[in-house]
Write a protein that holds these residues in place. Structure first.
Motif, mmCIF file in Angstrom:
data_model
loop_
_atom_site.group_PDB
_atom_site.id
_atom_site.type_symbol
_atom_site.label_atom_id
_atom_site.label_comp_id
_atom_site.label_asym_id
_atom_site.label_seq_id
_atom_site.Cartn_x
_atom_site.Cartn_y
_atom_site.Cartn_z
ATOM 1 N N SER A 16 0.831 -1.143 -0.028
ATOM 2 C CA SER A 16 -0.059 -0.182 0.015
ATOM 3 C C SER A 16 0.901 1.455 0.073
ATOM 4 N N GLN A 22 -5.138 3.467 5.052
ATOM 5 C CA GLN A 22 -6.002 2.317 4.723
ATOM 6 C C GLN A 22 -6.269 1.444 5.988
ATOM 7 N N GLN A 25 -9.217 3.296 7.683
ATOM 8 C CA GLN A 25 -10.430 3.072 7.116
ATOM 9 C C GLN A 25 -10.908 1.622 7.396
ATOM 10 N N TYR A 49 -12.453 -5.656 2.682
ATOM 11 C CA TYR A 49 -12.189 -4.422 2.498
ATOM 12 C C TYR A 49 -10.631 -4.366 1.788
ATOM 13 N N ASN A 52 -11.242 -5.527 -1.802
ATOM 14 C CA ASN A 52 -11.589 -4.630 -2.784
ATOM 15 C C ASN A 52 -10.767 -3.473 -3.037
ATOM 16 N N LEU A 53 -9.565 -3.568 -2.272
ATOM 17 C CA LEU A 53 -8.567 -2.428 -2.690
ATOM 18 C C LEU A 53 -7.621 -3.099 -3.458
ATOM 19 N N HIS A 55 -5.715 -5.822 -2.944
ATOM 20 C CA HIS A 55 -4.551 -6.479 -2.159
ATOM 21 C C HIS A 55 -4.851 -7.854 -2.100
#
Length: 58
Positions: A16, A22, A25, A49, A52-53, A55
């Motif tokens: 990231s 992140q 969040q 989460y 969805n990013l 990763h």
């Protein structure tokens, strides 16, 4: 329990560019009981989460 510092390190490990943001969040979205940490009952929301990013853990 997974605390913010550990979650930030995980996002950093995953590549990231904004691991602190992140992690913040992720906790905000996944921490159902508002204790500031992610426990095992909340981990699926954290993983969703991160996925969805974009990763992926291999």
């Amino acid at each position: 329990m997974f605390l913010a510092v550990k979650i930030r390190k995980v996002f950093q490990y995953l590549g990231s560019t904004l691991p602190g943001l992140q992690a913040h969040q992720a906790i905000r979205l996944a921490d159902a009981n508002d204790d500031g940490a992610i426990d095992m009952s909340e981990i699926s929301d954290l993983l969703r989460y991160a996925y969805n990013l974009g990763h992926v853990v291999r």
